[in-house]
Design an enzyme around this catalytic site. Structure first.
Site, short mmCIF file in Angstrom:
data_model
loop_
_atom_site.label_atom_id
_atom_site.label_comp_id
_atom_site.label_asym_id
_atom_site.label_seq_id
_atom_site.Cartn_x
_atom_site.Cartn_y
_atom_site.Cartn_z
N SER A 1 0.82 -1.22 0.00
CA SER A 1 0.00 0.00 0.00
C SER A 1 0.86 1.27 0.00
O SER A 1 2.02 1.24 0.39
CB SER A 1 -0.90 0.02 1.23
N1 SAH Z 1 0.67 -5.27 4.45
C1 SAH Z 1 1.18 -5.73 3.18
C2 SAH Z 1 0.19 -5.46 2.07
C3 SAH Z 1 -0.03 -6.66 1.23
S1 SAH Z 1 -1.37 -6.55 0.09
C4 SAH Z 1 2.56 -5.14 2.91
O1 SAH Z 1 3.05 -4.31 3.69
O2 SAH Z 1 3.17 -5.54 1.92
C5 SAH Z 1 -2.59 -7.55 0.87
C6 SAH Z 1 -2.26 -8.99 1.08
O3 SAH Z 1 -3.40 -9.64 1.64
C7 SAH Z 1 -1.89 -9.80 -0.16
O4 SAH Z 1 -0.61 -10.31 -0.02
C8 SAH Z 1 -2.93 -10.91 -0.21
O5 SAH Z 1 -2.43 -12.16 -0.67
C9 SAH Z 1 -3.35 -10.99 1.25
N2 SAH Z 1 -4.64 -11.63 1.51
C10 SAH Z 1 -5.81 -11.52 0.82
N3 SAH Z 1 -6.76 -12.30 1.39
C11 SAH Z 1 -6.18 -12.88 2.49
C12 SAH Z 1 -6.63 -13.77 3.49
N4 SAH Z 1 -7.87 -14.28 3.50
N5 SAH Z 1 -5.76 -14.15 4.45
C13 SAH Z 1 -4.49 -13.69 4.49
N6 SAH Z 1 -4.00 -12.85 3.54
C14 SAH Z 1 -4.83 -12.45 2.56
#
Ligand code: SAH
Length: 258
Positions: free
Chosen positions: A100
């Protein structure tokens, strides 16, 4: 650092024009193509500039700004994207997912910091993060809290976060490969729950695992045909209180793990 060019004495003839760079010049130019580590991204100054911009945009939570000034975001993204790491932009982290924008991360962390239990203790307590991605936000959370449990459903990203946080000694961070929609009941309750992916509704498990005085911050479909909105849920002694803030755009919250 390349040596400074020597001043030419007036007695030397002017250099002839050449269609191609002389070899020595090409070698000097190549030497100037410094790797990422030499671009100044390692320096705290580049992060401080990002923090100043966030402050100017109205982020006022000092502990969050200090954490953003400390964590080297460029180490969490691909080398090819490292030069954009301190711009206010989301960046691809592979597998169709994104890290993000710093301003969105800052806003969400500031909202957690403004919860009843964080205000009482001056710090975040036990945090559950859904969507570890590349591990950047987990690193920030570890500077701001007593402990972090972060869940990622995609194994390659879970491994990537693990790699990025290897040797990370700032706080207690645990990473789990699993479906974050279920939360993680064995270690509940959590003082703070933060999700980086948005679904149709806030999963029941998150609400059940939120401590009294705790706060949940997550994107969610607005349900009125609009896109996603940022939702804040507080658990008070008398029950749950929900606020819907502005529009946001996060990746979808999916079920199961891959
Ligand atoms: N906080 C992260 C942002 C990653 S984007 C950072 O700093 O990089 C959001 C993430 O949520 C993705 O990697 C996606 O695979 C994950 N995601 C989506 N649905 C999910 C679920 N049910 N359980 C765990 N992760 C999930």
């Amino acid at each position: 650092m390349p040596a400074a060019p020597r001043a030419r004495s007036g007695a030397q003839p002017p250099e002839p024009l050449r269609p191609q760079r002389p070899l020595a010049q090409a070698a000097r130019d190549a030497a100037r193509q410094v790797p990422v580590a030499g671009l100044g991204l390692d320096s705290a100054a580049v992060r401080l500039r990002m923090v100043q911009r966030l402050r100017g945009d109205g982020i006022a939570c000092e502990p969050v700004l200090q954490a953003l000034a400390r964590v080297e975001r460029h180490r969490f993204v691909d080398t090819a994207l490292a030069t954009q790491a301190y711009e206010d932009t989301s960046l691809p982290i592979g597998h169709g997912q994104t890290i993000s924008k710093p301003s969105v991360v800052a806003r969400m962390l500031a909202l957690l910091h403004d919860s009843e239990c964080a205000r009482a203790q001056g710090t975040l307590g036990r945090v559950l993060e859904i969507g570890s991605g590349c591990g950047y936000q987990a690193a920030l959370l570890s500077l701001l809290s007593r402990s972090v449990l972060s869940i990622e459903r995609l194994r390659p990203l879970h491994e990537k976060a693990r790699q990025h946080l290897h040797g990370w000694r700032q706080g207690d961070v645990r990473l789990i490969h699993g479906d974050g929609r279920l939360g993680h009941a064995p270690w509940a309750p959590y003082d703070h729950i933060v999700a980086a992916a948005g679904g149709e509704a806030i999963p029941e498990a998150w609400l059940e695992q939120l401590a009294v005085g705790g706060r949940l911050v997550a994107p969610m479909q607005d349900g009125r045909g609009g896109g996603q909105v940022l939702v804040v849920v507080d658990r008070t002694a008398s029950g749950l209180r929900e606020q819907r803030l502005g529009a946001v755009h996060f990746v979808p919250l999916k079920s199961g793990r891959e």
